[in-house]
Design an enzyme around this catalytic site. Structure first.
Site, mmCIF file in Angstrom:
data_model
loop_
_atom_site.group_PDB
_atom_site.id
_atom_site.type_symbol
_atom_site.label_atom_id
_atom_site.label_comp_id
_atom_site.label_asym_id
_atom_site.label_seq_id
_atom_site.Cartn_x
_atom_site.Cartn_y
_atom_site.Cartn_z
ATOM 1 N N TYR A 20 49.913 47.652 32.942
ATOM 2 C CA TYR A 20 49.995 49.085 32.637
ATOM 3 C C TYR A 20 50.082 49.333 31.136
ATOM 4 O O TYR A 20 50.940 50.076 30.670
ATOM 5 C CB TYR A 20 51.219 49.735 33.303
ATOM 6 C CG TYR A 20 51.279 49.499 34.785
ATOM 7 C CD1 TYR A 20 50.424 50.192 35.637
ATOM 8 C CD2 TYR A 20 52.171 48.591 35.330
ATOM 9 C CE1 TYR A 20 50.461 49.974 36.997
ATOM 10 C CE2 TYR A 20 52.213 48.368 36.697
ATOM 11 C CZ TYR A 20 51.356 49.071 37.520
ATOM 12 O OH TYR A 20 51.404 48.848 38.857
ATOM 13 N N TYR A 157 55.990 53.097 46.429
ATOM 14 C CA TYR A 157 55.072 52.241 45.669
ATOM 15 C C TYR A 157 54.659 51.083 46.578
ATOM 16 O O TYR A 157 55.515 50.405 47.149
ATOM 17 C CB TYR A 157 55.720 51.692 44.388
ATOM 18 C CG TYR A 157 54.791 50.717 43.696
ATOM 19 C CD1 TYR A 157 53.746 51.188 42.900
ATOM 20 C CD2 TYR A 157 54.913 49.341 43.887
ATOM 21 C CE1 TYR A 157 52.854 50.302 42.316
ATOM 22 C CE2 TYR A 157 54.023 48.453 43.300
ATOM 23 C CZ TYR A 157 52.999 48.945 42.515
ATOM 24 O OH TYR A 157 52.104 48.067 41.948
ATOM 25 N N ASP A 260 57.065 47.742 54.167
ATOM 26 C CA ASP A 260 56.706 46.988 52.964
ATOM 27 C C ASP A 260 58.008 46.431 52.394
ATOM 28 O O ASP A 260 58.749 47.133 51.708
ATOM 29 C CB ASP A 260 55.999 47.921 51.979
ATOM 30 C CG ASP A 260 55.648 47.230 50.666
ATOM 31 O OD1 ASP A 260 56.143 46.109 50.429
ATOM 32 O OD2 ASP A 260 54.902 47.828 49.873
ATOM 33 N N LYS A 289 56.600 38.978 46.412
ATOM 34 C CA LYS A 289 57.505 38.805 45.278
ATOM 35 C C LYS A 289 58.385 37.542 45.360
ATOM 36 O O LYS A 289 57.995 36.521 44.838
ATOM 37 C CB LYS A 289 58.343 40.070 45.092
ATOM 38 C CG LYS A 289 57.503 41.202 44.476
ATOM 39 C CD LYS A 289 58.348 42.266 43.795
ATOM 40 C CE LYS A 289 57.513 43.138 42.875
ATOM 41 N NZ LYS A 289 56.792 44.233 43.560
HETATM 42 C C1 LIG Z 1 55.448 44.751 43.786
HETATM 43 C C2 LIG Z 1 55.211 45.484 45.040
HETATM 44 C C3 LIG Z 1 53.940 45.516 45.645
HETATM 45 C C4 LIG Z 1 52.733 44.856 45.024
HETATM 46 O O1 LIG Z 1 52.845 43.489 44.917
HETATM 47 P P1 LIG Z 1 51.908 42.695 43.860
HETATM 48 O O2 LIG Z 1 52.235 41.263 44.120
HETATM 49 O O3 LIG Z 1 52.306 43.174 42.503
HETATM 50 O O4 LIG Z 1 50.502 43.040 44.202
HETATM 51 C C5 LIG Z 1 53.812 46.193 46.829
HETATM 52 N N1 LIG Z 1 54.859 46.816 47.405
HETATM 53 C C6 LIG Z 1 56.083 46.813 46.859
HETATM 54 C C7 LIG Z 1 57.215 47.496 47.560
HETATM 55 C C8 LIG Z 1 56.302 46.162 45.644
HETATM 56 O O5 LIG Z 1 57.520 46.190 45.083
#
Ligand SMILES: *Cc1c(COP(=O)(O)O)cnc(C)c1O
Length: 451
Positions: A20, A157, A260, A289
């Protein structure tokens, strides 16, 4: 190879993009010279060395710290065997073992189908793409091809690829930059904040959710949310009862519920998965992550056996995704080592201990006039300012206090590695508070309740 003169940082600025960021000759950067445990050794442009405690876990992923002996050993063992093989038509022990572990760890509830089928993806965003594809393919295979849209929460997000961006917050996310490509999804207001929610505000939110879902149910394939804690959308915690309402809505209208857990998974919020705060089990779950302890890029999408069977029996006859580096053995091997540490269960006491340290260590920040709120959840600590953070100045001030933070918007926050000691947490909270005070003013609060 031509090597430009100048420091590593100057060479970086001439050639690389950062997250970014503008391609800019003025981008503030520090070089990492070494990393171990919860510490980084940084070198600034003028050659000054800074030994800092890492308050970020490298974007929430390095939960066991840098150069963990067991993760290092797992990577070396797999290197000596093979680093990568294609996953089409081939398989290997690290991937099979990882899938079995993830299924064993996944949330369960009586009477709810288990998450038992695993798709290995290269990053969190890709896992979200696969989850969204799977949901649409499921609806189509179930005779509901008009269900092609998604319902998500404002403030969410879910990643940077197109479908994932499409379910991020439509205002704070990237919708305005790609208006022709990201329209079409349905958004529900953010639930009430955990810190101030009452049964009444939760009920009011749930009835809004019910109205919006009912109005669009014929076009919706799935609901996707970050359970309990919205991360990159604002480090915002909401009551677990909202997950129960989401589960109810999904069931009532035949939508799939996608959690997610890419940011929240593996203990960060105090439960192994944030779904566990409510005892709610989704139909699809994404993790990423911290999956490899922050060593390598890897994510996973888990779904129920029924979804897997329905999609596999549909016209397409397959889940339509298959990355080149799917199931990368090196990444799977390190993930297995990281999950082995998680299975040992020590994270639970670590997260509780860190959470208590963050709460007491950050409390004094509330006395600063610039600070609107201080909040913690699990091993997450947040100082929310009234106005935007001066990111460059706060980052530099925190480094002077021996702490690496990466603030965004109006938030200075920490998600420290689980191995952080009490002294590390004290240094992090004192450094964050001092940096905010130095950059955004010392004035004592007018609030009578702030000490
Ligand atoms: C970081 C994140 C993503 C994206 O993961 P990347 O490995 O950066 O593509 C998706 N959802 C959530 C909740 C995140 O914190």
């Amino acid at each position: 190879m031509r090597q430009d003169p100048g420091s590593l940082i100057q060479r970086d600025r001439a050639r690389l993009w950062h997250p970014y960021a503008a391609a800019s000759p003025d981008l503030p950067l520090w070089e990492v010279e070494a990393a171990g445990g919860a510490r980084l050794r940084l070198r600034s442009e003028d050659g000054t060395r800074h030994h800092v405690v890492d308050a970020m876990s490298s974007w929430w992923s390095v939960i066991h710290g840098y150069r963990h002996p067991m993760l290092d050993a797992a990577a070396r063992r797999q290197l000596d065997s093979f680093s990568h093989v294609m996953f089409g038509g081939l398989t290997h022990a690290p991937a099979v073992e990882l899938a079995e572990r993830l299924v064993d760890l996944a949330p369960t509830a009586p009477g709810r189908p288990a998450l038992e089928r695993v798709f290995l993806a290269d990053s969190g965003s890709v896992a979200v793409e696969v989850a969204l594809k799977l949901a649409v393919q499921f609806q189509t295979a179930s005779g509901k091809p008009s269900r092609q849209r998604f319902l998500s929460l404002r403030g969410g997000y879910h990643g940077d690829t197109f479908a994932a961006m499409g379910v991020c917050d439509p205002v704070d996310g990237m919708h305005s930059a790609f208006p022709g490509l990201l329209a079409g999804n349905v958004f529900v207001p953010r639930p009430p904040a955990a810190s101030s929610a009452t049964p009444e505000t939760v009920k009011r939110w749930a009835s809004e959710l019910a109205d919006i879902t009912a109005a669009h149910s014929g076009e919706l394939a799935a609901i996707i949310v970050e359970p309990v804690l919205q991360g990159a959308g604002g480090m915002f915690a909401y009551p677990p009862e909202c997950l129960t309402a989401l589960r109810g809505m999904a069931d009532r209208h035949g939508l799939l519920l996608i959690f997610d857990e890419i940011a929240t998974g593996f203990g960060r919020t105090g439960e192994l998965f944030a779904a566990g705060h409510a005892g709610v089990v989704p139909d699809i779950m994404c993790v990423g992550k911290a999956l490899t302890g922050g060593y390598l890029t890897l994510a996973a999408m888990l779904c129920t056996g029924e979804i897997a069977a329905t999609v596999s029996g549909g016209r397409a006859g397959a889940l339509l995704h298959g990355p080149t580096f799917m199931g990368n053995p090196l990444a799977c091997a390190v993930a297995n080592a990281s999950l082995g540490l998680i299975e040992d269960g020590g994270w639970r006491a670590d997260v509780a201990r860190i959470g208590a340290g963050l709460a007491s260590g950050l409390a004094p920040a509330l006395a600063l006039e610039a600070v609107r709120e201080v909040r913690t959840l699990g091993a997450v600590g947040v100082i929310e300012l009234r106005d935007a953070v001066d990111v460059a100045a706060v980052t530099a001030a925190a480094i002077r206090h021996g702490v690496w933070v990466r603030p965004f918007r109006n938030l200075v926050y920490t998600m420290p590695p689980y191995i952080s000691t009490a002294a590390d947490i004290e240094q992090i909270t004192a450094g964050m508070t001092a940096a905010v005070a130095e950059v955004h003013g010392h004035h004592a609060a007018r609030r009578p309740d702030a000490a």
